[in-house]
Design a protein around this motif. Structure first.
Motif, short mmCIF file in Angstrom:
data_model
loop_
_atom_site.label_atom_id
_atom_site.label_comp_id
_atom_site.label_asym_id
_atom_site.label_seq_id
_atom_site.Cartn_x
_atom_site.Cartn_y
_atom_site.Cartn_z
N UNK A 1 0.75 -1.21 0.01
CA UNK A 1 0.11 -0.16 0.06
C UNK A 1 0.70 1.15 0.04
N UNK A 2 1.73 1.36 -1.11
CA UNK A 2 2.46 2.73 -1.28
C UNK A 2 1.34 3.52 -1.72
N UNK A 3 1.16 4.88 -1.25
CA UNK A 3 0.13 5.61 -1.65
C UNK A 3 0.39 5.96 -3.34
N UNK A 4 1.70 6.06 -3.69
CA UNK A 4 1.59 6.37 -5.21
C UNK A 4 1.20 5.01 -6.02
N UNK A 5 0.80 3.99 -5.52
CA UNK A 5 0.67 2.74 -6.19
C UNK A 5 -1.10 2.54 -5.88
N UNK A 6 -1.06 2.39 -4.47
CA UNK A 6 -2.52 1.93 -3.92
C UNK A 6 -2.84 3.07 -2.71
N UNK A 7 -3.45 4.06 -3.12
CA UNK A 7 -3.66 5.01 -2.03
C UNK A 7 -5.12 5.20 -1.97
N UNK B 1 -3.65 5.57 -7.38
CA UNK B 1 -2.54 6.27 -6.94
C UNK B 1 -2.70 7.67 -6.67
N UNK B 2 -1.98 7.93 -5.28
CA UNK B 2 -2.13 9.23 -4.70
C UNK B 2 -0.86 9.53 -3.92
N UNK B 3 -0.62 10.94 -3.92
CA UNK B 3 0.45 11.68 -3.44
C UNK B 3 -0.04 12.57 -2.43
N UNK B 4 0.93 12.17 -1.32
CA UNK B 4 0.47 12.92 -0.03
C UNK B 4 1.64 13.87 0.43
#
Length: 446
Positions: free
Chosen positions: A204-210, A215-218
């Motif tokens: 669950x790296x956010x850039x992959x599974x956010x 894909x999500x950038x925090x």
């Protein structure tokens, strides 16, 4: 919120804080536009998305939250054309003891954050973004919500922004108030309406599974504001302000026993700890001496006055040489503090003088972390409560001789054994206080 923002010190270089200090500056959009606001968004909309990401990489911008991951590299993990919805989320859940910089931006210059996020959204093909603010900051949430409405009304958010054909909208989400929501996967869980348990990385790296498994950038508030400044100054000039691996400026928020506590914006690596305390913050309080420094928020390891550290640097012939660096000569950048066994983290510098009791100070932190553990992992749920109970008992004069060894053993068995870094955040103060001030714990244990 302007009470701690003093006139700029000569050792400061204010770019993110430039407007927050300016007399007569207000957080409304007319004032922001009048001072050049949204010009960098206009510039970015005329660029190719990959050029925007390259500019952020060239600027050497590191995340200003805690982990300090290179921002452009993080953005590079998103594949713009993978056919999935993408999201960006701003972590405005600032709550670590000793850290209070983002609130000044939210209160005084909210459009700087919105513009930085809009630039990131265009680069990453994001059409929906969230700003996550804890419910204890209702004033900040109100100011940012109003700013979003203003930006939407002026065409800087919404459909076809500035006639570019690009759509981006943004919303404030108020969390219930939990330190663990500063961890990016916990924040995402909370945003989805669930209990904010951290997710296991990988996968669950956010850039992959956010957010919503997309894909999500925090990034945090200060990081997005620096994005705006990179396009205003240029990545080359921005990078020159800092060090080779840490470009631009950093907001350091100094609290504790100094004459002038407050947030200060300095070039990354531009001052030493001694210059920050004695010059920028006016030195220690009258008649007191420095005892200890926590350099990067309460989770960073404490440093003791009088310590020296072995550092490597290039000698006159280009060969790497080792030299001893006293505590107050430590440069305030990520690399130097890491070499000293601690970290720059969120930039929350806590200064303690010789009147402070280290057992009491550690107990105060233990109580905070025991309250904030989410309870998902047994070593953290049970262990942090255990160390809090031990130091509370010691503070109350009921210590026993085994306490220092037991404290270290419990802390050692929390760090590295939990899903997220909360275990380290709670353990590192215990480990470093015991290492640096053993005599105070031995006295309390008898």
């Amino acid at each position: 919120m302007k009470s701690l923002l003093l006139p700029p010190h000569p050792k400061e270089r204010r770019i993110v804080f430039k407007n927050a200090w300016t007399q007569g500056y207000t957080p409304d959009i007319d004032c922001y536009v009048k001072n050049g606001g949204y010009e960098e968004l206009k510039k970015a909309l005329g660029m190719k998305p990959e050029e925007i990401i390259d500019e952020v990489k060239k600027a050497n911008l590191r995340g200003r939250g805690g982990a300090g991951f290179p921002c452009g590299v993080k953005w590079g993990f998103i594949k713009r054309d993978d056919g999935k919805p993408h999201y960006i989320t701003c972590n405005a859940d600032e709550s670590e003891p000793g850290t209070f910089k983002d609130r000044y931006i939210l209160h005084n210059d909210p459009h700087q954050l919105i513009e930085g996020m809009a630039i990131a959204a265009f680069a990453l093909n994001v059409n929906l973004a969230y700003i996550y603010i804890r419910c204890e900051f209702p004033k900040a949430a109100g100011i940012v919500t109003k700013a979003i409405e203003e930006a939407r009304a002026k065409g800087f958010l919404g459909k076809n922004i500035m006639g570019s054909g690009f759509d981006i909208d943004m919303y404030v989400h108020q969390g219930a108030g939990a330190y663990i929501c500063g961890e990016e996967t916990s924040l995402i869980e909370s945003l989805e309406g669930k209990r904010p348990y951290p997710r296991i990385k990988p996968p669950y790296f956010p850039a992959v599974l956010g957010l919503y498994m997309s894909p999500t950038i925090v990034n945090n508030v200060e990081t997005f504001c620096h994005v705006k400044q990179i396009f205003k100054i240029g990545s080359g000039e921005y990078a020159k302000m800092g060090t080779a691996g840490d470009g631009g400026t950093r907001v350091m928020c100094v609290s504790g026993d100094v004459m002038r506590p407050g947030p200060y914006e300095i070039p990354a690596g531009g001052v030493t700890l001694g210059e920050l305390i004695n010059d920028v913050c006016g030195g220690m309080k009258p008649g007191r001496k420095l005892k200890a420094i926590i350099p990067g928020g309460s989770s960073s390891k404490i440093l003791r006055a009088g310590e020296t550290f072995k550092m490597k640097e290039k000698g006159p012939d280009g060969e790497m040489i080792e030299k001893e660096v006293p505590l107050l000569d430590l440069v305030m950048d990520a690399a130097s503090l890491a070499a000293a066994g601690t970290m720059i983290g969120s930039g929350g510098v806590i200064v303690m003088d010789d009147s402070r009791n280290m057992l009491w100070a550690l107990n105060n932190l233990n109580t905070f972390y025991a309250h904030e553990s989410c309870g998902q992992c047994t070593p953290c749920r049970e262990g942090v409560l255990w160390i809090d109970k031990m130091t509370t008992r010691m503070v109350n004069g009921e210590g026993i001789s085994q306490d220092p060894a037991t404290l270290k053993n419990v802390a050692d068995n929390i760090a590295g054994r939990t899903v997220c870094a909360f275990g380290e955040a709670a353990s590192w103060p215990v480990q470093s206080f015991l290492q640096k001030f053993p005599e105070e714990f031995e006295i309390a244990a008898k």
